[in-house]
Design a protein around this motif. Structure first.
Motif, PDB file in Angstrom:
ATOM      1  N   ILE A 210      -6.169  -2.211   0.049  1.00 36.17           N
ATOM      2  CA  ILE A 210      -5.040  -1.301   0.199  1.00 36.17           C
ATOM      3  C   ILE A 210      -5.548  -0.036   0.875  1.00 36.17           C
ATOM      4  CG2 ILE A 210      -3.296   0.048  -1.012  1.00 36.17           C
ATOM      5  CD1 ILE A 210      -3.263  -2.058  -3.167  1.00 36.17           C
ATOM      6  N   LYS A 211      -4.990   0.251   2.055  1.00 35.85           N
ATOM      7  CA  LYS A 211      -5.424   1.372   2.882  1.00 35.85           C
ATOM      8  C   LYS A 211      -6.898   1.185   3.238  1.00 35.85           C
ATOM      9  CE  LYS A 211      -2.034   4.762   1.305  1.00 35.85           C
ATOM     10  NZ  LYS A 211      -1.794   6.113   0.771  1.00 35.85           N
ATOM     11  N   GLU A 212      -7.133   0.550   4.382  1.00 35.67           N
ATOM     12  CA  GLU A 212      -8.486   0.145   4.753  1.00 35.67           C
ATOM     13  C   GLU A 212      -9.415   1.338   4.944  1.00 35.67           C
ATOM     14  OE1 GLU A 212      -8.527  -2.453   8.028  1.00 35.67           O
ATOM     15  OE2 GLU A 212      -7.188  -3.941   7.135  1.00 35.67           O
TER      16      GLU A 212
ATOM     17  N   PRO B 111      -9.788   2.641   0.743  1.00 35.04           N
ATOM     18  CA  PRO B 111      -9.152   1.656  -0.143  1.00 35.04           C
ATOM     19  C   PRO B 111      -9.268   2.067  -1.616  1.00 35.04           C
ATOM     20  CG  PRO B 111     -11.224   0.820   0.731  1.00 35.04           C
ATOM     21  CD  PRO B 111     -10.965   2.094   1.433  1.00 35.04           C
TER      22      PRO B 111
ATOM     23  N   THR C   6      -6.873  -3.726  -4.193  1.00 35.05           N
ATOM     24  CA  THR C   6      -6.970  -4.974  -3.433  1.00 35.05           C
ATOM     25  C   THR C   6      -5.770  -5.844  -3.781  1.00 35.05           C
ATOM     26  OG1 THR C   6      -9.381  -4.877  -3.525  1.00 35.05           O
ATOM     27  CG2 THR C   6      -8.387  -6.996  -2.923  1.00 35.05           C
TER      28      THR C   6
ATOM     29  N   THR D  14       1.847   2.487  -6.970  1.00 35.82           N
ATOM     30  CA  THR D  14       0.688   3.384  -6.925  1.00 35.82           C
ATOM     31  C   THR D  14      -0.058   3.296  -8.250  1.00 35.82           C
ATOM     32  OG1 THR D  14       1.967   5.249  -7.770  1.00 35.82           O
ATOM     33  CG2 THR D  14       1.900   4.943  -5.369  1.00 35.82           C
TER      34      THR D  14
ATOM     35  N   ALA E 284       0.828  -1.216   0.000  1.00 35.62           N
ATOM     36  CA  ALA E 284       0.000   0.000   0.000  1.00 35.62           C
ATOM     37  C   ALA E 284       0.856   1.258   0.000  1.00 35.62           C
ATOM     38  CB  ALA E 284      -0.932  -0.015   1.215  1.00 35.62           C
ATOM     39  N   TYR E 285       2.018   1.193   0.627  1.00 33.99           N
ATOM     40  CA  TYR E 285       2.868   2.383   0.732  1.00 33.99           C
ATOM     41  C   TYR E 285       4.100   2.310  -0.173  1.00 33.99           C
ATOM     42  CZ  TYR E 285       0.006   3.620   4.729  1.00 33.99           C
ATOM     43  OH  TYR E 285      -1.042   3.956   5.534  1.00 33.99           O
TER      44      TYR E 285
END
Length: 763
Positions: free
Chosen positions: A183-185, A188, A191, A81, A75-76
């Motif tokens: 990704i980033k709950e 998001p 996925t 991205t 996610a990071y």
């Protein structure tokens, strides 16, 4: 001798019992050992299974945590991205390489896929694939399943487990479990999909180290199957295991029967993931392990059969020998039945029952007499007649305080008799009111100690002996006395007597055996309060300051001498006399002046003698007046003190004997009256119920109820034997209202009815 022994039924029963004990193993020992072997083996396997399940659960939890961390890293990761991957061809290639690296971070993961929501492509470590191709080629979804899966990837907000199904991996159909992590709950935008081989999860549960047949599953709490060791095969146990796991949430091993066969199902639950790890094993597959033990069992059973009869006989004789000795001792000591044919155990049981009944009766009597003993101990202690050691005294009076060090003790006296304390009973009964007050004061807590109360019948007072075990920082015995006085006044106010009652407090003493000195001081303070009608709490040391004592010796010692004489306490009186003479001896005066000063002691003794109404001829007063030295004065005065104290003791004994006669006369005159009760008798003589009960116990050796019952019983017997009055009239005439109840009591006591008694003893 052996022949004589066998006349005993007990010995015969021993022989038969022991024979059965040694013969029964022939029939059951093999079965027991067989079952024991199976149970032990099964227990070992079940314990190993639970350990495997727990290890599998912990390993899976660690892997899930690691996958969650990988998803967070993705996610990071700036290279993954949406912008970089979609708009830069070279960045897209870098994303594929990055996913390949992430796949290598966890040994349980077969592949990692990345999907950006709203997009049409799915990225993995092997390349980029269109979703439709991905769904049809890898998952082989139909149109509806593909749509549902796409919707799931677009909407999942928390980690989600997609059940295992067959996918194409490395061109081979493989059952894979799909884990979806947003990704980033919070917001998001994509996925992450992790592929986990179902067989790897099943291998965590099902070890190949043993040869037992078993079935293992991982199931979510809602019943969704995560992994199945027999997936892809027709297995009827799957549905039954899922049903069991859905209904049973407890960890452990359950015994179930499926399709006519018993299974042991071990379950371990993971609270972190909401998964249940379970394995089922047929229980009958273990029995084959114990067949080789049959030969050994037959040998053991043969040896047992050979030695059984001999061992049974020897054991029976050995067991019977101490019982025979005990039976003989019981017959000699307790006069048991001499019939040798009687069962020895029955005789011993009968003797023990009788002994226990006697003990219980004795304990009940002791418990009933305990308050009486405590009261008598307090009264003897106050009179200075107790010579036991202090630990023994404390054990009698305050068992809960045993082992604690006594700091000080003192006595409080409450005005009693025809005074304010008699108003304690607001229902018209003075004795009942005083009894309620005594119940409050019998044993009550005070700051740092305990208070114990007793009614002094002849003195018409209530004496409170206070034991102090602990003082607060900076506190003195005097402050403890003041706080205790406040506690007592509160108790009196609760009983309705606090406003008018006089409270006199003697000085503190360091040893419990000296508490009679504090009692004498409290008696002096109480007499002073009565004469001057002083209310509230009066302390002896404060009262002595108000006296017009001589400057040659302290008014406190003079008061203790006077009241020691009046109370008949020889020890306190002699001690005070010695202190006064010693004080005179310390005066730097001429012999003539000292002699004049000494006449204060003589006058005090003569004045007290006059107040006590002791005749002058009881002592040679001229001898007292013609002393030549302080030593001779002390010797002659001590002689007078002893005479006066013996006179007081004699008077008290006479007064007590007179009171005893008056009480017994009162009961003898009124025992046939319905109105005669312990309360009425206590009220008649101005004392509490407990004091009246104690007095009657001293005189008659019986309780009030038993004594009156005996008088009534004797009178009924007399009238039955000497008169022709109807039985009912006789019973009613002696104070019984319930004639039927008395008739039952008489039958139980005498063994015959009233009519039968009249026939036997009528003149």
């Amino acid at each position: 001798m052996l022949t004589r022994h066998f006349h005993s039924r007990l010995l015969l029963s021993y022989v038969l019992s022991n024979t059965l004990v040694f013969l029964l193993p022939v029939a059951v020992l093999g079965w027991l050992m067989y079952q024991s072997a199976v149970v032990n083996l099964r227990g070992e396997i079940e314990s190993a299974t639970m350990r495997q399940l727990t290890q599998a659960k912990e390993s899976t939890e660690r892997n899930m945590v690691e996958l969650s961390r990988i998803a967070a890293k993705i996610a990071y990761d700036p290279a993954l991205t949406p912008y970089m991957v979609r708009h830069d061809r070279y960045a897209s290639i870098g994303a594929i390489d990055a996913l390949a690296r992430y796949r290598a971070l966890n040994g349980v993961t077969e592949d990692v896929h990345l999907y950006f929501r709203g997009g049409a492509d799915i990225y993995s470590g092997l390349g980029v694939s269109d979703f439709d191709v991905f769904a049809k080629t890898y998952y082989r979804f139909d149109a509806d399943e593909a749509k549902q899966f796409a919707n799931l990837m677009d909407t999942v907000e928390t980690p989600y487990v997609y059940p295992a199904r067959t996918v194409v991996f490395n061109y081979m159909p493989t059952r894979m479990l799909t884990l979806l992590f947003p990704i980033k709950e919070q917001t998001p935008y994509g996925t992450v999909l992790f592929w986990l081989r179902e067989s790897k999860l099943a291998d965590l549960i099902e070890s190949a180290a043993d040869s037992y047949e078993r079935k293992s599953m991982i199931v979510q709490d809602d019943g969704t199957v995560i992994a199945d060791s027999r997936a892809g095969r027709d297995d009827p146990l799957s549905a039954q295991m899922v049903k069991l796991l859905r209904e049973n949430g407890e960890d452990g091993i359950a015994q179930v029967r499926w399709s006519g066969q018993k299974y042991a199902v071990a379950v371990v639950h993971s609270d972190k993931m909401g998964w249940k790890f379970a394995t089922a094993m047929p229980t009958d597959q273990f029995f084959g392990r114990v067949i080789e033990k049959r030969t050994f069992l037959l040998l053991v059973l043969g040896l047992v059969l050979t030695a059984g009869l001999l061992a049974a006989l020897l054991t029976s004789l050995r067991l019977y020998r101490p019982i025979r000795k005990l039976t003989r001792h019981v017959r000699e000591r307790f006069g048991g039945d001499a019939d040798a044919s009687r069962d020895e155990l029955e005789m011993i049981r009968h003797t023990l029952d009788a002994t226990l009944d006697m003990r219980q009766d004795l304990e009940a009597r002791i418990e009933l007499q305990r308050p009486w003993v405590e009261q008598m101990t307090l009264i003897k202690l106050l009179a200075g007649d107790w010579t036991a050691s202090e630990p023994d005294l404390l054990g009698r009076l305050a068992p809960d305080m045993a082992g604690r060090r006594l700091i000080c003790a003192f006595v409080l006296l409450l005005q009693s008799g025809d005074d304010a304390l008699n108003t304690a009973g607001r229902d018209g009964s003075t004795a009942l009111g005083k009894e309620r007050l005594l119940q409050r004061l019998a044993s009550f807590p005070v700051p740092g100690g305990l208070g114990l109360g007793a009614e002094l019948i002849q003195e018409r007072t209530i004496a409170l002996t206070v034991l102090i075990y602990e003082l607060a920082d900076g506190e003195t015995p005097k402050s403890a006395q003041r706080r205790t006085a406040l506690v007592v006044q509160e108790l009196l106010e609760m009983a309705g007597s606090g406003a008018a009652a006089a409270l006199a407090i003697g000085g503190p003493v360091s040893e419990l055996q000296q508490v009679n000195r504090s009692f004498v001081e409290a008696s002096a303070a109480l007499e002073y309060a009565r004469k001057l009608n002083v209310g509230g709490a009066l302390f002896f040391d404060e009262m002595s300051d108000r006296q017009d004592g001589s400057s040659w010796f302290s008014a406190e010692e003079q008061l203790k001498l006077v009241h020691g004489l009046k109370m008949g306490d020889e020890a306190v009186a002699l001690e005070s006399l010695g202190a006064m003479v010693q004080r005179l001896a310390e005066q730097p005066q001429s012999l003539l002046l000292l002699k004049c000063m000494s006449f204060d002691i003589v006058n005090t003794l003569l004045k007290t003698m006059n107040e006590m109404q002791v005749r002058e001829d009881a002592f040679d007063l001229r001898e007292l007046a013609e002393f030549s030295s302080l030593a001779s004065l002390e010797e002659r005065a001590s002689k007078l003190v002893r005479i006066l104290c013996r006179t007081v003791s004699s008077r008290k004994a006479s007064e007590l004997a007179l009171l005893h006669r008056e009480v017994t006369d009162y009961i003898h005159r009124g025992f046939a009256s319905y109105e005669l009760t312990l309360d009425s008798a206590a009220d008649r003589f101005g004392m509490s119920q407990s004091s009246m009960s104690r007095l009657i116990k001293e005189v008659t050796g019986s309780t009030f109820t038993d004594y009156v019952s005996d008088l009534r019983m004797n009178e009924i017997k007399r009238q039955l034997a000497s008169t022709d009055l109807p039985i009912k009239d006789i019973v009613v005439s002696v104070g019984y209202v319930d004639v039927s109840a008395f008739m039952r009591k008489f039958k139980k006591s005498e063994g015959i009815t009233l009519g039968e008694y009249r026939k036997l003893y009528a003149k």
